[in-house]
Design an enzyme around this catalytic site. Structure first.
Site, short mmCIF file in Angstrom:
data_model
loop_
_atom_site.label_atom_id
_atom_site.label_comp_id
_atom_site.label_asym_id
_atom_site.label_seq_id
_atom_site.Cartn_x
_atom_site.Cartn_y
_atom_site.Cartn_z
N VAL A 1 7.48 6.11 -2.79
CA VAL A 1 6.56 6.39 -1.70
C VAL A 1 7.22 7.38 -0.73
CG1 VAL A 1 5.19 5.40 0.19
CG2 VAL A 1 5.52 4.09 -1.91
N ASP B 1 -1.35 -8.90 -7.14
CA ASP B 1 0.09 -8.75 -6.88
C ASP B 1 0.40 -8.97 -5.40
OD1 ASP B 1 2.72 -8.30 -7.60
OD2 ASP B 1 2.57 -6.13 -7.50
N GLY C 1 9.80 1.26 -5.31
CA GLY C 1 9.73 -0.04 -5.95
C GLY C 1 10.00 0.15 -7.43
N1 LIG Z 1 1.12 3.26 3.39
C1 LIG Z 1 2.43 3.09 3.60
N2 LIG Z 1 2.99 3.46 4.77
C2 LIG Z 1 4.32 3.29 4.98
N3 LIG Z 1 5.18 2.75 4.08
C3 LIG Z 1 4.68 2.36 2.89
C4 LIG Z 1 3.30 2.52 2.58
N4 LIG Z 1 3.09 2.03 1.33
C5 LIG Z 1 4.29 1.59 0.88
N5 LIG Z 1 5.25 1.81 1.81
C6 LIG Z 1 6.69 1.44 1.68
O1 LIG Z 1 7.20 2.09 0.53
C7 LIG Z 1 8.16 1.24 -0.13
C8 LIG Z 1 7.93 1.23 -1.63
O2 LIG Z 1 6.68 0.67 -1.92
P1 LIG Z 1 6.25 0.26 -3.39
O3 LIG Z 1 4.87 -0.25 -3.34
O4 LIG Z 1 6.55 1.39 -4.32
O5 LIG Z 1 7.28 -0.88 -3.77
P2 LIG Z 1 7.22 -2.44 -3.61
O6 LIG Z 1 5.81 -2.89 -3.32
O7 LIG Z 1 8.25 -2.82 -2.62
O8 LIG Z 1 7.68 -2.94 -5.02
P3 LIG Z 1 6.91 -2.97 -6.41
O9 LIG Z 1 7.31 -1.78 -7.19
O10 LIG Z 1 7.38 -4.22 -7.04
O11 LIG Z 1 5.42 -2.94 -6.10
C9 LIG Z 1 8.06 -0.13 0.51
O12 LIG Z 1 9.22 -0.31 1.31
C10 LIG Z 1 6.86 -0.06 1.41
O13 LIG Z 1 7.10 -0.73 2.62
#
Ligand SMILES: Nc1ncnc2c1ncn2[C@@H]1O[C@H](COP(=O)(O)OP(=O)(O)OP(=O)(O)O)[C@@H](O)[C@H]1O
Ligand SMILES: [Mg+2]
Length: 334
Positions: A37, A146, A32
């Protein structure tokens, strides 16, 4: 500095196979605006986890850092079927990380991008699960801040009565609470402003009702394919959240019961006191509007809504004129 950069912004493949704290990185899942992740192996317990590495500049921001350690501790203490369990939160080589349950599936953002708006029963099922997670967090004194489709993970459910199991994630991990100008002090974009509550924009204190607002924006999008407010630029969008009336949802997607309009109008009220007092009561109101059940609680909701409408009309009279383009609101929360 070089070590920080290599942990966060290196090519995904560079970290695969490497050990970060006590986790071996296996594969990048996604990134993100402020984190990457990975699927990783917890070497102590020999299990798969999701390992989130936060952008290094966040570790240098004291406000974020304090909230990170406080809120990840509180989130880890909440044991709820619809909240992603946090196993560990810490820091290594100047990078904050969170190890949590790996959720096999998708997130609501990807689901909506792929499938478009969801059928009403599916949207209500997902909404009820997310609402129970948010209300549980609020009972622990934790405000998510958020709520958005990307922070709602959707896994396969247990059976045909429960086709999906959703998890809420990323408590308190928003840069929006540090700056709503669209950019942080180091020039990084804060992410989407589609779900941000009026009181977050104006820097007033926030409580669980700011999540009611963000959550209502998300449910609106699951039903129509778009959030309630769509504007050409961020300033206009911030303005709309604060002062514009949301359009009736039944007009955005013909066929939706018109009873939903009042329910969304209330959940999206500008003043927190005018909204539903919990996410589950918002979902209950959606359900009864969807099924045409207008029992005593729905009647009470209508009275409360009418009162709220009067207050909005009164506030409308004293509403300030839009700021000039250069007058950008800067929000800093303590
Ligand atoms: N516990 C988890 N298990 C599997 N996938 C996950 C997990 N947590 C996050 N992800 C995946 O990792 C990706 C990146 O997540 P991240 O929270 O960094 O970004 P975001 O929420 O899409 O954006 P932002 O940076 O605006 O918060 C997303 O596609 C999310 O579905
Ligand atoms: Mg996220």
């Amino acid at each position: 500095m070089a070590r920080e950069t290599s942990l966060f912004s290196g090519r995904p493949s560079e970290l695969v196979g490497r050990q970060v704290a006590s986790y071996r990185i296996e594969q990048e899942i996604g990134r993100g605006g402020m984190a990457v992740v990975y699927r990783a192996r917890d070497l102590r317990l020999d299990r798969t986890v999701a390992l989130k590495l936060l952008a290094p500049e966040l570790a240098r921001n004291d406000t974020f850092r304090n909230r990170f350690s406080h809120e990840s501790r509180v989130a880890a203490a909440i044991d709820h079927p619809h909240i992603v369990p946090v196993f560990e939160a810490g820091e290594t080589d100047g990078v904050l990380y969170i190890a949590m349950r790996y959720v096999a599936g998708s997130d609501l953002r990807h689901l909506l991008d792929r499938q478009g708006p969801l059928a009403l029963p599916t949207a209500l099922r997902i909404a009820a699960q997310v609402a129970s997670a948010l209300d549980a967090a609020h009972e622990h004194g934790l405000v998510h801040r958020d709520v958005k489709p990307g922070n709602i993970l959707v896994a396969r459910g247990t059976d045909s009565d429960h086709p999906e199991h959703t998890y809420l994630t990323d408590f308190g991990l928003t840069k929006k609470s540090l700056s709503l100008t669209g950019f942080t002090t180091v020039g990084q974009f804060v992410g989407t402003l589609d779900y941000v509550a009026p009181e977050q924009i104006s820097g007033r204190p926030v409580d669980g009702r700011c999540d009611v607002y963000g959550f209502a924006c998300v449910v609106h999008e699951t039903l129509t394919g778009h959030p309630p407010f769509r504007r050409d630029d961020d300033m206009a969008l911030l303005w709309a959240h604060q002062y514009d009336e949301p359009p009736a949802i039944s007009r955005s997607r013909p066929g939706l019961p018109t009873g939903l309009d009042d329910v969304f109008a209330r959940a999206l009220a500008k003043t927190p006191a005018d909204r539903h007092d919990s996410c589950l009561s918002f979902v209950a109101a959606l359900r009864s509007a969807a099924t045409g059940d207008h029992g005593p609680s729905a009647a009470a909701a209508r009275v409360a809504y009418a009162e709220a409408a009067v207050r909005v009309a009164q506030a409308e009279e004293t509403r300030p004129k839009p700021p000039p383009h250069w007058a950008r609101p800067v929000v800093r929360e303590r």
